[in-house]
Design an enzyme around this catalytic site. Sequence first.
Site, PDB file in Angstrom:
ATOM      1  N   SER A 185      15.432 -41.531 -15.154  1.00  0.00           N
ATOM      2  CA  SER A 185      14.019 -40.918 -14.920  1.00  0.00           C
ATOM      3  C   SER A 185      13.604 -41.065 -13.492  1.00  0.00           C
ATOM      4  O   SER A 185      13.592 -41.985 -12.598  1.00  0.00           O
ATOM      5  CB  SER A 185      12.799 -41.590 -15.843  1.00  0.00           C
ATOM      6  OG  SER A 185      11.714 -41.095 -15.378  1.00  0.00           O
ATOM      7  N   TYR A 218      13.587 -33.446 -19.412  1.00  0.00           N
ATOM      8  CA  TYR A 218      12.090 -33.308 -19.654  1.00  0.00           C
ATOM      9  C   TYR A 218      11.358 -33.632 -18.540  1.00  0.00           C
ATOM     10  O   TYR A 218      12.007 -34.169 -17.390  1.00  0.00           O
ATOM     11  CB  TYR A 218      11.813 -34.598 -21.045  1.00  0.00           C
ATOM     12  CG  TYR A 218      11.781 -35.706 -20.419  1.00  0.00           C
ATOM     13  CD1 TYR A 218      11.116 -36.624 -19.737  1.00  0.00           C
ATOM     14  CD2 TYR A 218      13.174 -36.617 -20.605  1.00  0.00           C
ATOM     15  CE1 TYR A 218      11.276 -37.848 -19.322  1.00  0.00           C
ATOM     16  CE2 TYR A 218      13.439 -37.891 -20.251  1.00  0.00           C
ATOM     17  CZ  TYR A 218      12.323 -38.519 -19.558  1.00  0.00           C
ATOM     18  OH  TYR A 218      12.610 -39.899 -19.137  1.00  0.00           O
ATOM     19  N   GLY A 238      -7.865  -7.908   5.273  1.00  0.00           N
ATOM     20  CA  GLY A 238      -8.703  -7.898   6.637  1.00  0.00           C
ATOM     21  C   GLY A 238      -7.922  -8.500   7.710  1.00  0.00           C
ATOM     22  O   GLY A 238      -8.385  -8.856   8.746  1.00  0.00           O
ATOM     23  N   ARG A 255      -3.504  -0.988  -6.711  1.00  0.00           N
ATOM     24  CA  ARG A 255      -2.528  -2.133  -6.751  1.00  0.00           C
ATOM     25  C   ARG A 255      -2.864  -2.741  -7.908  1.00  0.00           C
ATOM     26  O   ARG A 255      -4.021  -2.599  -8.441  1.00  0.00           O
ATOM     27  CB  ARG A 255      -2.504  -3.039  -5.524  1.00  0.00           C
ATOM     28  CG  ARG A 255      -3.922  -3.289  -5.169  1.00  0.00           C
ATOM     29  CD  ARG A 255      -3.921  -4.337  -4.004  1.00  0.00           C
ATOM     30  NE  ARG A 255      -5.610  -4.527  -3.933  1.00  0.00           N
ATOM     31  CZ  ARG A 255      -6.126  -4.925  -2.988  1.00  0.00           C
ATOM     32  NH1 ARG A 255      -5.308  -5.060  -1.822  1.00  0.00           N
ATOM     33  NH2 ARG A 255      -7.492  -5.252  -2.764  1.00  0.00           N
ATOM     34  N   LYS A 273       0.858  -1.238  -0.071  1.00  0.00           N
ATOM     35  CA  LYS A 273       0.040  -0.154  -0.109  1.00  0.00           C
ATOM     36  C   LYS A 273       1.035   1.408  -0.080  1.00  0.00           C
ATOM     37  O   LYS A 273       0.724   2.154  -0.647  1.00  0.00           O
ATOM     38  CB  LYS A 273      -0.575  -0.022   1.305  1.00  0.00           C
ATOM     39  CG  LYS A 273      -1.792   1.172   1.371  1.00  0.00           C
ATOM     40  CD  LYS A 273      -2.906   0.844   2.633  1.00  0.00           C
ATOM     41  CE  LYS A 273      -3.969  -0.023   2.295  1.00  0.00           C
ATOM     42  NZ  LYS A 273      -4.731  -0.403   3.361  1.00  0.00           N
ATOM     43  N   MET A 276      -4.919  -7.609   9.137  1.00  0.00           N
ATOM     44  CA  MET A 276      -4.391  -6.631  10.014  1.00  0.00           C
ATOM     45  C   MET A 276      -5.214  -5.412  10.118  1.00  0.00           C
ATOM     46  O   MET A 276      -6.234  -5.234   9.849  1.00  0.00           O
ATOM     47  CB  MET A 276      -2.864  -6.414   9.463  1.00  0.00           C
ATOM     48  CG  MET A 276      -2.201  -7.858   9.725  1.00  0.00           C
ATOM     49  SD  MET A 276      -0.265  -7.426   9.127  1.00  0.00           S
ATOM     50  CE  MET A 276      -0.663  -7.026   7.535  1.00  0.00           C
ATOM     51  N   CYS A 279       9.327 -38.333 -13.995  1.00  0.00           N
ATOM     52  CA  CYS A 279       7.893 -39.298 -14.272  1.00  0.00           C
ATOM     53  C   CYS A 279       7.152 -39.285 -13.252  1.00  0.00           C
ATOM     54  O   CYS A 279       5.925 -39.868 -13.333  1.00  0.00           O
ATOM     55  CB  CYS A 279       8.097 -40.440 -15.298  1.00  0.00           C
ATOM     56  SG  CYS A 279       8.865 -41.666 -14.179  1.00  0.00           S
ATOM     57  N   ARG A 286      -2.762   2.949   8.754  1.00  0.00           N
ATOM     58  CA  ARG A 286      -3.288   1.619   8.222  1.00  0.00           C
ATOM     59  C   ARG A 286      -2.058   0.648   7.992  1.00  0.00           C
ATOM     60  O   ARG A 286      -1.006   1.063   7.611  1.00  0.00           O
ATOM     61  CB  ARG A 286      -3.854   2.031   6.703  1.00  0.00           C
ATOM     62  CG  ARG A 286      -4.941   2.869   6.735  1.00  0.00           C
ATOM     63  CD  ARG A 286      -5.174   3.250   5.186  1.00  0.00           C
ATOM     64  NE  ARG A 286      -6.505   4.354   5.183  1.00  0.00           N
ATOM     65  CZ  ARG A 286      -7.670   3.845   4.921  1.00  0.00           C
ATOM     66  NH1 ARG A 286      -8.029   2.855   4.770  1.00  0.00           N
ATOM     67  NH2 ARG A 286      -8.838   4.649   5.049  1.00  0.00           N
TER      68      ARG A 286
HETATM   69  C1  PEP Z   1       7.376 -42.743  -9.138  1.00  0.00           C
HETATM   70  O1  PEP Z   1       7.463 -43.617  -8.092  1.00  0.00           O
HETATM   71  O2  PEP Z   1       7.381 -41.684  -9.010  1.00  0.00           O
HETATM   72  C2  PEP Z   1       6.808 -43.583 -10.074  1.00  0.00           C
HETATM   73  C3  PEP Z   1       6.632 -42.757 -11.341  1.00  0.00           C
HETATM   74  O3  PEP Z   1       6.381 -44.770 -10.223  1.00  0.00           O
HETATM   75  P1  PEP Z   1       4.875 -45.314  -9.618  1.00  0.00           P
HETATM   76  O4  PEP Z   1       4.198 -44.188  -9.343  1.00  0.00           O
HETATM   77  O5  PEP Z   1       4.457 -46.196 -10.718  1.00  0.00           O
HETATM   78  O6  PEP Z   1       5.448 -46.070  -8.297  1.00  0.00           O
END
Ligand code: PEP
Length: 911
Positions: free
Chosen positions: A795, A883, A107, A352, A29, A109, A863, A98
């Site tokens: 991965s 990735y 709201g 703001r 503010k 403070m 993954c 303020r």
């Molecule tokens: C994991 O463990 O992150 C994974 C991708 O394998 P799952 O979820 O199948 O155990």
Amino acid sequence: MTAREKAGDKYVYDFAEGNKELKDLLGGKGANLAEMTNLGLPVPPGFTITTEACKAYLATGREPDGLAGQIEAHLEALEREMGRRLGDPQDPLLVSVRSGARFSMPGMMETVLNVGLNDRSVVGLARQAGGSVGQAASGGSDRFAWDSYRRLIQMFGKTVCEVPGEEFEHALDEAKRAKGTHDDLDLDADDLRGLVETYKKIFAKHTGREFPQEPREQLDLAIRAVFASWNAERAILYRRQERIPADLGTAVNVVAMVFGNLGPDSGTGVAFTRDPGSGAQGIYGDYLANAQGEDVVAGIRNTVPLQELERLDPTSYHELLDIMARLEGHYRDLCDIEFTIERGKLWMLQTRVGKRTAAAAFVIAGQLVDEGLIDLDEALHRVNGAQLAQLMFPRFQLDHDFEAVARGIGASPGAASGAVVFTSARAVELAAEGKSVILVRRETNPDDLNGMIAAQGILTSRGGKTSHAAVVARGMGKTCVSGADGIEVDVPAKRFTVGGHTVVEGDVVSIDGTTGRVYLGEVPVTPSEVVQYFEGSLDPERTNDALVRAVHRIMTHADTRRRLAVRTNADTGADAARARRFGAEGIGLCRTEHMFLGDRRELVERLILAATDADRTDALAALLPLQRQDFVEIFREMAGLPVTVRLIDPPLHEFLPPLEQLAVNVAVAQERGEDVAKEEALLAAVRRMHEENPMLGLRGVRLGLVIPGLFAMQVRAIAEAAVAVTRDGGTACPEIMVPLVGAVQELETVRAEAEKIIAEVVGDSGVEVLIGTMIEVPRAALTAGQIAEAAQFFSFGTNDLTQMGWGFSRDDVEGAFFWRYLELGIFGISPFESIDRDGVGRLVRIAAEEGRAARPGLKLGVCGEHGGDPDSVHFFHEVGLDYVSCSPFRVPVARLEAGRAAIETTGSDSR
Ligand code: PEP
Ligand code: MG
């Protein structure tokens, strides 16, 4: 050097000294009031006491040296500018005090208005109010002055001295009752004078002292109260929830009072420079004549649309529109403002960058690019994946009164209504008749897959965000509420009970996978236009849907900016096809376990029960062509893109019937004298395979090492499918991934056998098959340098890495006790949802660094579920992964966030 260091011991800034970049020091503010002052806009004069002063006060319990003197000097300057002295009995200056922290905490403070009023200056205020225009009846200005004084005692008493607010409310109600009215405005000056006396008594009773008459003492106490409100319980809770750091402190703004309640030519309002709901250009706001800001907030009187001001006060209206246009141009964004008109003079009290809905965020970012105010990088910076995700789900039209009967975990967002069913088979049957169904289970298991596919939504009474139901539903983009433990599910009786209601098969319920709410009956649903765009059924060049056009433009830009590739977790051709439409550039995780279910279960049972090598070999040989066909379909859909196939991971007993059920069946059949040899063998196998901690038991690579031929069959199916697709003119790029590896020796053993099979199958077909591993056991992360010697890629399986890193059972803890951890602030978000950078993230970082040190150029991906989580995507970008892989539905979110991660070098200011 930061602004803070430059400031040294300077604790107080005149508005003319600050600017919008100094939010850390002056709070949001204060910084914006300074910015508007410097733009020459009509801001009531004032000054800001810094967050540094607040922090020093909170640390020591007293004002830092020099603060009192600086306040004095700035107050004197303010008095000179206004031509009035604070609390002067003849012609008083009044100020508001303020709070204003770095991040808005609405709201949370404190604020005290009308500081400077006392028994004597109230008379001066009445004279001032009546005299300045000469036309207000002195009765009206007396009333105004006494009303202002009673408001001061009330706010000051409650805020500064912790007098219970209800006592003032009761006294006000009592005064109205005595007068025979419900409306504050019917109380005249005498009534309010009497009320001031009552308020003073309430104050004295609770504080043991008289209401302070000395204006400077009022000011100092109010400032301290604002400092202290940073650590009020509700503010602490709010910060935890919003993940606002606890050590920022609040600034305090001391501002000359202007009054919107001086008569019909005064008033107060709020306005937005664009519609914060849709992003549409125009003038949006509310105005309330003859009122103070707190009246608008309290909603005691009805506001009128801002456009009405044109009729009431055209000069102020046009001045306001000019200012709004200037502010937008200056901030290059939607601004929200608060203003007051005091007898025809417009004052800006706050501005703001305004909060907005997800749709408005995209639309406005696109408009501002068109207007040349921002570039596409900035537009990308201003939206985020959470907003995109919100736009991708169907929504309930909750305009009627629907009351939730239960609340679980919002496990997979969206809105779904349908008839309740309790078994997968019934879900499939009713769906085949064209009915929408909600599959309700205590928890789901791989056998429920068909039912989950057939259902509109899934509701479970157990499990968290990474339970089977949650993970699979997210993968399908299907609505799921898990862990709704207010629901008692009775599958055999085909009913559930919740809060006194009994819901039987066929009854309609509605579930909201974002909020976790469960409703009885049907709530109408609207589909997402953004999904229609991603699906290809809405052409962004042709639609006049501003949102779709903006999403398309920003997504396209994100794709040009991102370094991270985005793959998907998919194990069917259909999922793979959908993910490609959503922009996936390959499969990062194809789980092979579902390929062992359904009508293949019998073969799996044969495999598990095999008494001899020959029996086992037969069973595997029967599974081989089925597996091969699965992979052919997936390789075809992903033509030319990498497909990471993970060898089977879950413990084998998951493919057998549950122990209790089997034991009962066997006992009953024995009783009847039936032939139960096969069931008995199954039961013995289930007993043999029973594990106390199956998640830490015989699964993943361990299975492959213990059951001869199992992994070999899968490797052969993958290689043969790749060769078949290639021979048909396609391109298959398989990557075989070994799960749950903890030691390089495990991987070496599997790899040696796999390479022999691959060489034999692939021959001169030109197919190349990579062999890599998941990093999902902490030991693998810590020995990544050794493991990289045997792996062509890593991965990160961050689901298991989180499970084993924290020692949290992923199927249990979220529903069981995470609420307490969140409440205590042990973490702000479940580590299964967003990567725990300090712990599990550190394992990822170590493994990435040591893996690449041992094998330069080692391909790295993730993954686990975190691959589609916005914050985690930024982390994976920072760590240098190649990735991320996530469920099809989250692919656009990951693309967007990967683009944002690539352009963001500094922290986001979007809170
Ligand atoms: C994991 O463990 O992150 C994974 C991708 O394998 P799952 O979820 O199948 O155990
Ligand atoms: Mg795993």
